[in-house]
Design an enzyme around this catalytic site. Sequence first.
Site, short mmCIF file in Angstrom:
data_model
loop_
_atom_site.label_atom_id
_atom_site.label_comp_id
_atom_site.label_asym_id
_atom_site.label_seq_id
_atom_site.Cartn_x
_atom_site.Cartn_y
_atom_site.Cartn_z
N THR A 18 0.76 -0.90 0.21
CA THR A 18 0.53 -0.38 -0.71
C THR A 18 0.92 1.09 0.32
O THR A 18 0.40 1.60 -1.18
CB THR A 18 -0.95 0.20 1.22
OG1 THR A 18 -1.20 -0.90 1.18
CG2 THR A 18 -2.00 1.01 1.72
N ARG A 22 7.75 -2.54 2.51
CA ARG A 22 7.78 -2.82 3.63
C ARG A 22 8.65 -4.24 4.67
O ARG A 22 7.76 -5.54 4.38
CB ARG A 22 6.72 -2.76 4.76
CG ARG A 22 6.25 -0.80 5.22
CD ARG A 22 5.84 -0.81 5.68
NE ARG A 22 4.68 0.41 5.02
CZ ARG A 22 3.59 1.19 5.36
NH1 ARG A 22 3.59 1.33 6.96
NH2 ARG A 22 3.81 2.64 5.11
N SER A 113 6.03 3.53 8.79
CA SER A 113 5.67 4.65 8.93
C SER A 113 4.93 4.41 10.78
O SER A 113 6.13 4.32 11.65
CB SER A 113 3.83 4.52 8.00
OG SER A 113 3.16 5.46 8.72
N LYS A 126 9.92 4.01 0.40
CA LYS A 126 9.02 4.83 -0.73
C LYS A 126 9.57 5.17 -1.51
O LYS A 126 11.00 6.50 -1.24
CB LYS A 126 7.60 5.28 0.13
CG LYS A 126 7.28 4.71 1.26
CD LYS A 126 6.24 5.66 2.11
CE LYS A 126 6.56 7.01 2.98
NZ LYS A 126 5.67 7.63 3.70
N ASP A 278 2.47 11.48 8.79
CA ASP A 278 1.50 11.96 7.64
C ASP A 278 0.50 11.42 8.23
O ASP A 278 -1.26 12.23 7.30
CB ASP A 278 1.90 11.04 6.60
CG ASP A 278 1.78 9.42 6.53
OD1 ASP A 278 1.95 8.76 7.63
OD2 ASP A 278 2.45 8.96 5.10
N THR A 341 -7.89 2.15 -1.54
CA THR A 341 -7.06 2.47 0.05
C THR A 341 -5.95 2.57 -0.64
O THR A 341 -4.72 1.60 -1.36
CB THR A 341 -7.04 1.42 1.00
OG1 THR A 341 -8.14 1.51 1.06
CG2 THR A 341 -6.61 1.70 2.24
N GLU A 360 -8.17 9.52 4.37
CA GLU A 360 -9.14 7.91 4.68
C GLU A 360 -8.51 7.91 6.15
O GLU A 360 -8.32 8.65 7.00
CB GLU A 360 -7.26 7.21 4.09
CG GLU A 360 -6.69 7.15 2.40
CD GLU A 360 -5.62 6.74 2.66
OE1 GLU A 360 -5.79 5.61 2.18
OE2 GLU A 360 -4.13 6.57 2.80
N GLU A 361 -10.01 6.52 6.05
CA GLU A 361 -10.11 6.81 7.46
C GLU A 361 -8.83 5.75 8.34
O GLU A 361 -9.01 5.96 9.91
CB GLU A 361 -10.73 5.22 7.69
CG GLU A 361 -10.68 4.01 7.04
CD GLU A 361 -9.11 3.79 7.70
OE1 GLU A 361 -9.52 3.00 8.53
OE2 GLU A 361 -8.28 2.72 6.87
N SER A 362 -8.04 5.69 8.28
CA SER A 362 -6.89 5.62 8.51
C SER A 362 -5.73 6.86 8.57
O SER A 362 -4.57 6.71 9.62
CB SER A 362 -5.73 4.64 7.71
OG SER A 362 -5.43 5.28 6.85
N LYS A 373 -0.17 12.63 2.77
CA LYS A 373 -1.69 12.79 3.61
C LYS A 373 -0.71 13.70 4.64
O LYS A 373 1.14 14.00 4.31
CB LYS A 373 -1.99 11.79 4.23
CG LYS A 373 -1.12 10.48 4.80
CD LYS A 373 -1.82 9.48 5.42
CE LYS A 373 -1.33 8.15 6.19
NZ LYS A 373 -1.22 6.99 5.10
#
Length: 540
Positions: A18, A22, A113, A126, A278, A341, A360-362, A373
């Site tokens: 996503t 990682r 993250s 990233k 973020d 997502t 985003e909901e996250s 973000k």
Amino acid sequence: MSIRSVALQPFAGQKPGTSGLRKKVREFQQPGYLEAFVQSLFDTQADLKGGRLALGGDGRYFNREAVQIILRLAAANGVAHVLLGQGGLLSTPAASAVIRAHNAQGGIVLSASHNPGGPQGDFGIKYNIGNGGPAPEAVTEAIYRRSQDIDRYLTIDAADIDLDRLGEATLGGMRISIIDPVADHAALLQTLFDFDAIRDLLHSGFRMRFDGMHAVTGPYARRVLVDMLGAPESLLLNAVPLPDFGGGHPDPNPAHAEELVGLMPGLDFGAASDGDGDRNMILGPGIAVSPSDSLAVLAANATLAPGYAAGIAGIARSMPTSRAADAVAKQLGLPCFETPTGWKFFGNLLDAGRITLCGEESYGTSSNHVREKDGLWAVLFWLNLLAKRREPVANILAQHWRQFGRHYYSRHDYEAVETATAQAAMADLAKALPGLVGRSIDGMAITQADDFAYTDPIDGSVSKAQGLRVICGEAARVIARLSGTGTEGATVRLYFERFEADPARQQDDVQARLKPLIDFAESQLGLRRRSGRAGPDVVT
Ligand code: VG1
Ligand code: CO
């Protein structure tokens, strides 16, 4: 400078998820592992040759070593100029700001993250493209494909450079500018918000804490909130970045920011950010603002901030994010987009000027000022709003729900489930989908049940299998998807949303209101049953 070609065997699984690649730190520490991925990047991103690259990370364990390795590879691969955050630091939104401000061809952010750090924790890398945003799938796919047949990497023999001294350096003929990691980002934020109004608020007896979670945002929050806005130093919690995040989990949600949550009864406002800066969490006394609601509230109040005073062009949200933002867009007569997502899906819409805000909901919210973000941006936006409205956070939410209706919302995560178990659960729901339409959940008829696919409205690219959804018209949704950021087994995320238009029923207990949807999900996926767990590992 003499370039050395080092033979290499490809590593399996260098496939970005996503948000970047990682893996466990120990996997990244294998000889040649980081080199293989970075060389695959240079082999496929031709514009970096002779170009400018931003580089920095969230300060986690292995950050500094990785920076030195990448600098040598960059020099050997003909990068002309690297903009390196001092100390090897750059938050994700700051990297985006640096790429844009300095017309870099791309940027590398070293971060996993919100995943835990330290020798036993996770590391990540990233790649962001020239617009400042996460590489789209076509780019990450190309890098991955190259990583599968790579047989050498290029490097130079050179001593480590001093990461901490601001100013100019050279490495094998490549120019390196060691920059203040905060300056570009802070200057940008200052153009968007009413700093005078926020300063007045902060000096009016307003009680606030910002929790940096010992991750990268501490120095950014210090510069903006303390140095520029004059807030007392005591406003900052855990503001020194540490390689292991102080042993904590730098994930800003009420489950992981216990210290801040514990202080909240005595505060007017609390906020936190994640490992790479973020994400954002917004708290008021007695209320944790759901990130989906936060996006909707910011959109509804956007004109209170100078950067958005002329209004916004449109809104986008990731599919599992609640439809609270859609309700605002509808009343304001604005377009609203639903994307898969991951922030990379907002890039084209932002570049094309179709949207101004997205989220985003996250715990991710941002705007067209960068292509990532932006945790601190969201905190400043809320402060700007509170400075103008001078109302408690809970009142702002209650008023918002009265006007637009409330979307009760929660996400349940089953973390690090055995991969086969998670896949079997998802497969069962996928199989059941066609038969669900026409049935109902707690009296709400299921109108649609499918696997979400997205066609990018700008470039027409198609992304399939982005999450299973069961939709009860405007009334409710249940969504299930597998995480693409974990490093152990499989993490299943269940998302629940239920709409309530009646103001008399907008202050109920969230989990209680969602219970029929939660029970429905268990009846279909059987995650408790299969995993032998009493319930989800994390509820946000
Ligand atoms: C999660 C979130 C997603 C977010 C991504 C990266 O992905 O759900 O919304 O964009 O993390 O966020 P997944 O695939 O695990 O659900 V960050 O702040 O960790 O870069
Ligand atoms: Co993050």
